[in-house]
Design an enzyme around this catalytic site. Structure first.
Site, mmCIF file in Angstrom:
data_model
loop_
_atom_site.group_PDB
_atom_site.id
_atom_site.type_symbol
_atom_site.label_atom_id
_atom_site.label_comp_id
_atom_site.label_asym_id
_atom_site.label_seq_id
_atom_site.Cartn_x
_atom_site.Cartn_y
_atom_site.Cartn_z
ATOM 1 N N GLY A 221 0.805 -1.214 0.000
ATOM 2 C CA GLY A 221 0.000 0.000 0.000
ATOM 3 C C GLY A 221 0.838 1.264 0.000
ATOM 4 O O GLY A 221 1.827 1.377 -0.731
ATOM 5 N N GLY A 224 4.730 1.273 0.135
ATOM 6 C CA GLY A 224 5.549 0.934 -1.022
ATOM 7 C C GLY A 224 5.571 -0.551 -1.287
ATOM 8 O O GLY A 224 4.542 -1.228 -1.174
ATOM 9 N N ALA A 248 -7.903 0.181 -8.403
ATOM 10 C CA ALA A 248 -7.045 -0.394 -9.451
ATOM 11 C C ALA A 248 -5.555 -0.236 -9.158
ATOM 12 O O ALA A 248 -4.729 -0.505 -10.035
ATOM 13 C CB ALA A 248 -7.374 0.255 -10.792
ATOM 14 N N ASP A 251 -3.438 -3.287 -9.893
ATOM 15 C CA ASP A 251 -3.413 -3.590 -11.325
ATOM 16 C C ASP A 251 -2.498 -2.634 -12.077
ATOM 17 O O ASP A 251 -1.749 -3.044 -12.976
ATOM 18 C CB ASP A 251 -4.828 -3.514 -11.905
ATOM 19 C CG ASP A 251 -5.757 -4.547 -11.291
ATOM 20 O OD1 ASP A 251 -5.262 -5.613 -10.878
ATOM 21 O OD2 ASP A 251 -6.966 -4.284 -11.212
#
Length: 306
Positions: A221, A224, A248, A251
């Site tokens: 998150g 990093g 997203a 992704d």
């Protein structure tokens, strides 16, 4: 360098509200919009927008959502020769709630994604130009995932697997993976190690490496990503931004990663590029609508270095 993404396509139906509802709770208010999504589609679009030469293998329904998705991929410059249409199953749909902190809750109706068979994918792989790097996620049947992994190993293609949604992977599959990119929750499911900080992330990465994965990237998150190259681990920090929607982010990270690797960047530089792309994506609402373009990465990198 050519990139092949194999994965899912969904239409995301998103409600933005103050907080995620508890079981049995109804939350009134909020805004609604639809946005093309699906982990495979998001990653393919991210790779294309960031400069990759992308072929996408997926299955859609023979319906309005499927037709819209196919047109969008074509508009993004993605090779759509392996976009398959299922006449029995509808296109995949995701129902997404996003709260004021940018956190989300997602339920997916897989539809045609669950009908993307090993035969479908094998036929496509045999008639497209061989890629130098492939990218997979887990919103398609596991036997299809395993077929792609076997193909990549047999053809000396670097395979990146984003093990999302979280699922158990066989040891045979893990041995065919060049890079795996779990988040903390997925890493815990795969290793039994609860990931809460850099030390525990390194321990989980070591377990995955011992199971046969060549290199491990654990995304954490806003902190990093922990990068383990098989010898040593290094933490790559994420740029500080105000999150609006994290839907997203993972992704975008994976799409950016395969582009950077395809361009010959070393693993740390590739992860730095991916962290910046993912950070930019969380500042906007939606899945594919939040994916940045290459020029946005360049501009923001210059601002960070100023």
């Amino acid at each position: 360098m050519k990139i092949t993404v194999v994965g899912s396509t969904n239409m995301d139906m998103v409600v933005k509200t103050t907080h995620l509802p508890a079981p049995g709770e109804t939350v009134l208010g909020g805004s609604f919009f639809m946005n093309p999504g699906g982990k495979g589609a998001n990653q393919a679009v991210a790779a294309a927008r960031l400069g990759g030469d992308v072929t996408f293998i997926t299955k859609i329904g023979n319906d309005v959502f499927g037709k819209q998705s196919s047109q969008l991929f074509d508009d993004e410059g993605i090779n759509i020769s392996c976009i398959l249409a299922d006449r029995e199953q509808p296109s995949g749909v995701a129902l997404i709630t996003v709260d004021d902190n940018g956190e989300n809750s997602i339920v997916v109706a897989s539809g045609a994604n669950a009908a993307l068979t090993p035969v479908d994918v094998s036929t496509c792989l045999n008639r497209i130009e061989k890629a130098e790097i492939m990218l997979l996620q887990l919103e398609i049947p596991m036997d299809t995932v395993e077929l792609v992994a076997d193909y990549a190993a047999a053809n000396n293609i670097r395979l990146v697997v984003n093990p999302a949604p979280a699922n158990i992977l066989s040891e045979d599959l893990l041995k065919n993976i060049h890079i795996i990119t779990p988040n903390a929750t997925e890493a815990e499911m795969l290793t039994g190690v609860k990931v809460t900080d850099e030390t525990s992330a390194e321990a989980a990465a070591n377990v995955l490496h011992q199971k046969g994965v060549t290199k491990v990237i654990i995304t954490m998150g806003k902190a990093g990503a922990l990068v383990f190259d098989g010898t040593e681990a290094k933490m790559v920090a994420a740029p500080k931004v105000t999150a609006v929607d994290t839907t997203a982010a993972g992704d975008v990270f994976n799409g950016a990663l395969v582009v950077a690797l395809a361009e010959g960047q070393d693993l740390i530089k590739a992860v730095e590029f991916s962290c910046l792309a993912a950070a930019l994506s969380v500042t906007k609402l939606g899945a594919q609508s939040s994916i940045p373009y290459r020029n946005e990465i360049i501009i923001n990198r210059l601002q960070l270095n100023a």
